[in-house]
Scaffold this active site. Structure first.
Site, short mmCIF file in Angstrom:
data_model
loop_
_atom_site.label_atom_id
_atom_site.label_comp_id
_atom_site.label_asym_id
_atom_site.label_seq_id
_atom_site.Cartn_x
_atom_site.Cartn_y
_atom_site.Cartn_z
N HIS A 321 0.81 -1.22 0.00
CA HIS A 321 0.00 0.00 0.00
C HIS A 321 0.84 1.27 0.00
O HIS A 321 0.38 2.32 -0.43
CB HIS A 321 -0.94 0.03 1.21
CG HIS A 321 -2.13 -0.84 1.03
ND1 HIS A 321 -2.11 -2.18 1.31
CD2 HIS A 321 -3.38 -0.56 0.58
CE1 HIS A 321 -3.30 -2.69 1.04
NE2 HIS A 321 -4.09 -1.74 0.59
N GLY A 322 2.04 1.20 0.50
CA GLY A 322 2.84 2.42 0.51
C GLY A 322 4.20 2.18 1.12
O GLY A 322 4.37 1.29 1.95
#
Lengths: 461, 523
Positions: A321-322
């Protein structure tokens, strides 16, 4: 390009739709590919080359895997496909994160930090690399046939409705539709309905709740009620933002004859975290299950290793996700709950409670996870959790919530807990649905001129 | 119409089942494409096509996406439909849901505040260091004027936000304002500062318009009174300058439509819009026949300020109260430094005599919110003055350049000995090889002139034998505003070393620039 902008809605969409339906069948995939290039390259044309490079590698690898008989050589091509995709993802998404983390260690020992590369993250790279990679793996496993036409394969990789924020469509789910797909009035009108529902969810609900969450996470200190209000606003925001995008993607797909897999299935109605992950971002969780968790060993190597694999899968899912430790922490948090539920017999510790309370407990656990997901740093996340537990002591009433915000909370709760998911609703023929959605869509169209620009949250992933 | 893969296949693979095409389902297609077509009909009719407002298309802008953003913004901002619908929708959203533009905060009793004011407030990381820089820049500028025989009275105006906390919504009441720190800091540095807060505190009279970000006539007059008193105390009598014969009159003066009221974007002249309009009690400066009077021409008392001073004529009010002409150099919408620095340059050029007094007004918000219009130009001005004084033109020597290459920038000869630079990607830089060695720390500086639109920095990285090394002393601010500026980067490095190569970054920005006159000077 973003779905909720004037340029998409009033220029790109009508133009592409008109040309698409004017063209004979054999020209439509080419047309969709070119339109997707325009859509994707609108803000950074050079990133189209990157996506095309990834597609060329996977298409070639897929063809070789299908043609070769020697398993070792086939594996090498699968390996190449995975390495290229993961290297792209690794460089563009994680290079600076890796250097920053390394610098923290180097500086602790008095060393000179390495300069950051300041790499610009190509939008949607996490989605299309995963999607493209699964193609080669599926061919290797015998789950899919290779696509002879590179153009059709490129259309699959670049397909603009789901290119930048999913759902992650596997090749085998769409292979038949790339060859020929069904266009009908019912499908197109259902697509239009689903698109409008997603548009209204994003613009009227997610974007209205966003400032409340922003305010809460922007405060140095927070009173407990404000902290809870802020995190519930964020939970609603991320749900309506992301599921709104998925609805729009599915709707646009239907308009052009494609059926994409469902991505959200009322996740906040889950009665356990295990169930939550069967309902939230379904295309990602099933991708992680099929291409990471099961190949690692799944539950076939005894309970202990099952927990390890679960934890690893969720940690990597978090990192997907990041590039930040907060996402790793979020993955660890989710993984820990999944392990706990497995440890006590594949059920939550609150299984004995009545259903509404089980749903409430699961939602509260999910809220804890969203704190890590939204926070800018681990220390902010810890501070926020402390505030939720009443240990921060900020002044009360610092959150400004207007009537629209209150209404968004109310409508949001009604949609989340009182209604069926969008993809199920549009498959019914309730007479009131289309006119009601049309009204909300019109208000949302007015709203896009009114609001400050808010891109989709999942674009950053 | 049906063709292609079977519904059965789609259902098997994705679980999807096409619904029956019910009669009302047509509404969905109509509402989506009908809306699109109606909007397009009016936009095309009104000449608003995507990209139609572009005057040029350049490859770089296409490549970095700025062209796409421009097309998007133009299309959205010039929308014919939005122009018609938006004011009505704004009104509808405000009445029904309390919603309005996030640039404005709607407080109690319809009091409006500028949302960006909040940014000037604590707590904020690095705030103390930033305040220090501001104080240094202000006191440095004041000292420069003092060295030319001009006293500067600094008049920082507190935010409306800080003066009317009781009118703010509960959630917006910020715990602290930077205002007291500013005044304390300036006074501690012996800067002549007038704390206008006592004059602007609401004491039965509204010193700010409820619907505007600026003060009211009464706020302006009260500040002028405080200023006049302060100036009299400092200068005694007679005051310098020419006599001004005007008197102040106060009377009911219709209504006031404020900037914040307009920002809400309601239908102009609707009842709802007018509900934000406030009555105004006018304060005017008139001659003996009742005609409005403005001070004129170059004077020895000068007011440099912002829209606060300009809009409600602080200059003429001050002139009337002092009985002396006041040169009004206040400028609306250009920030608080343009007028002041322009005056400084006129003094340097001999085009304006150094005045006896400058009143320098600026609102508090500029200190934090608009660095590019406040801190950057002041710092650039001070560095430029320092360069001129520390490295006199008489010490000039030409550089012996044996090689020069440009990276990340396209350079075009401007025909006058200079270069026009257009950055491509990354930091624009010139790599310069020298035919003679430059010794470190012997008072030499590499000087050049640079001109660009926006404030930025300029730097040189010298090669002392181990590649180009960054040194904070070799970075200088560039003021921007398309004004040519002298940069002198000192040749500093490891003791006893020499350099034959350096990397010069004319601007740390992707904006075009002009560069010329690369030479050496010595302290």
């Amino acid at each position: 390009m973003v779905f909720t902008t004037q340029i998409f809605l009033f220029a790109f969409l009508p133009l592409v739709t008109a040309i698409y339906f004017l063209l004979p069948h054999r020209g439509r995939n080419l047309m969709l590919t070119l339109a997707s290039f325009l859509f994707y390259g609108w803000w950074r044309p050079d990133f189209v080359l990157l996506m095309t490079f990834s597609a060329v590698v996977d298409h070639q690898a897929g063809a070789r895997v299908a043609r070769l008989e020697d398993d070792r050589r086939r594996r090498r091509w699968v390996f190449l496909s995975c390495v290229v995709n993961l290297a792209l993802l690794g460089f563009f998404k994680y290079a600076d994160f890796g250097i920053e983390s390394l610098n923290a260690i180097i500086q602790r020992f008095g060393g000179e930090p390495w300069p950051l590369l300041h790499v610009v993250l190509p939008v949607g790279i996490s989605f299309y690399t995963f999607q493209s990679m699964s193609y080669t793996i599926d061919i290797y496993r015998g789950d899919a046939e290779p696509q002879k036409s590179f153009l059709d394969f490129m259309a699959y990789v670049a397909l603009f409705p789901q290119l930048v924020a999913g759902p992650i469509v596997r090749y085998r789910e769409i292979a038949e539709q790339l060859r020929s797909r069904r266009h009908s009035f019912a499908r197109a009108s259902t697509g239009a309905l689903l698109f409008q529902m997603g548009f209204a969810k994003k613009v009227l609900l997610a974007d209205t709740l966003a400032p409340i969450a922003d305010q809460a996470f922007g405060q140095a200190q927070l009173a407990t009620p404000d902290a809870w209000t802020g995190i519930v606003a964020y939970a609603f925001q991320i749900y309506f933002d992301f599921s709104g995008y998925s609805d729009m993607a599915m709707g646009l797909g239907l308009l052009f004859g494609f059926v994409f897999p469902m991505n959200f299935n009322s996740p906040y109605k889950s009665q356990s975290i295990t169930e939550f992950w069967r309902r939230w971002h379904v295309s990602l969780s099933s991708w992680l299950r099929d291409y990471l968790y099961i190949p690692m060993g799944g539950n076939r190597r005894g309970p202990f290793l099952t927990y390890v694999f679960l934890m690893l899968t969720m940690l990597l899912g978090g990192l997907w996700h990041g590039a930040s430790w907060t996402f790793v922490a979020w993955g660890a948090y989710q993984g820990a709950w999944l392990v706990i539920e497995r440890l006590i017999g594949k059920r939550p510790f609150y299984a004995a409670l009545p259903k509404p309370l089980r749903i409430a407990c699961t939602f509260v656990i999910a809220l804890g996870g969203w704190v890590f997901f939204r926070a800018n740093s681990l220390s902010q996340a810890t501070g926020y959790l402390m505030a939720m537990l009443g240990r921060d002591g900020g002044a009360e009433g610092l959150l400004e919530i207007d009537r629209a915000g209150l209404l968004a909370f109310g409508c949001g709760a009604l949609i989340i807990w009182g209604m069926r998911p969008a993809h199920e609703q549009v498959q019914t023929t309730r007479p009131w649905l289309s006119p009601a959605v049309a009204v909300f869509f019109l208000v949302a169209v007015c709203e896009i001129w009114f609001q400050a620009y808010r891109p989709f949250l999942y674009f950053q992933f | 119409m049906a063709d292609g893969s079977s519904p059965h296949h789609d259902q098997q693979v994705t679980g999807w089942r096409d619904p029956e095409a019910g009669g009302l389902r047509v509404v969905s297609l109509l509402s989506l494409f009908g809306t699109i077509l109606v909007v397009l009909y009016f936009e095309i009719g009104g000449g608003n096509l995507p990209g139609s407002k572009l005057d040029r298309v350049d490859f770089q802008a296409f490549r970095d996406g700025s062209l796409a953003r421009e097309v998007e913004n133009d299309f959205a901002e010039n929308s014919v439909v939005a122009e018609t619908v938006r004011p009505r929708y704004n009104e509808f959203a405000f009445r029904l849901f309390d919603r309005h533009t996030d640039r404005v905060v709607v407080g109690r009793d319809h009091w409006l505040f500028e949302a960006s004011n909040a940014k000037a407030n604590y707590p904020r990381p690095g705030a103390e260091a930033l305040i220090e820089r501001h104080l240094a820049a202000i006191s440095g500028t004041v000292s420069w004027f003092a060295a030319h025989g001009t006293k500067v009275l600094v008049l920082p105006l507190p935010n409306k936000w800080a003066l009317y906390p009781d009118k703010l919504p509960e959630a917006r009441k910020q715990p602290r304002s930077i205002w007291p720190e500013m005044v304390r800091g300036l006074k501690a540095r012996q800067v002549w500062t007038l704390d206008a807060a006592p004059a602007l505190k609401p004491d039965g009279v509204a010193t700010f318009f409820a619907n505007d970000s600026h003060w009211s006539d009464q706020g302006c007059l009260a500040t002028a009174g405080l200023l006049a008193e302060e100036i009299r105390q400092r200068f005694g009598t007679p005051l310098p300058g020419l006599a001004f014969d005007g008197r102040i009159v106060e009377h009911e003066g219709g209504t006031w439509e404020g900037d914040l009221q307009r920002m809400l974007g309601f239908v102009k002249d609707s009842d709802f819009y007018r509900s934000f309009t406030v009555p105004r009690r006018l304060v005017r400066v008139v001659d003996d026949r009742g005609r409005d009077l403005e001070p004129e021409g170059e004077q020895t008392l000068v007011l440099c300020g912002t829209s606060f001073s300009h809009t409600l004529h602080l200059g003429s009010k001050l002139a009337a109260l002092l009985g002396r002409q006041v040169e009004d150099r206040s400028l609306p919408g250009k920030g608080p430094t343009v007028g002041l620095l322009a005056l400084a340059r006129e003094i340097i050029a001999g085009d304006h005599e150094a005045p006896a007094l400058i009143v320098w007004e600026f609102p508090e918000k500029h200190v934090f919110v608009r660095k590019d219009s406040f801190l950057d130009p002041l710092e650039a001005f001070l560095v430029e003055r320092e360069n001129e004084e520390r490295y006199p033109a008489s010490s000039r020597r030409e550089l012996v350049i044996t090689g020069r290459t440009a990276e990340n920038v396209t350079l075009v000869d401007d025909g006058e000995g200079g270069l026009d630079g257009t950055p491509t990607t990354g930091d624009p830089m010139l790599l310069v090889d020298l035919g003679e060695a430059l010794p470190a720390n012997e008072g030499w500086a590499v000087c050049y002139r640079v001109k660009t639109a926006n404030p930025t920095t300029s730097k040189i990285l010298f090669d002392w034998g181990a590649g180009f090394g960054r040194d904070e002393r070799c970075i200088q601010p560039v003021g921007g505003r398309d004004r040519e500026q002298l940069i002198c980067i000192p040749v500093v490095g490891p003791e006893g070393r020499e350099t034959r190569r350096f990397r010069l970054d004319p601007v740390d920005s992707s904006r075009p620039f002009e560069f010329r006159d690369l030479h050496l000077r010595r302290r």
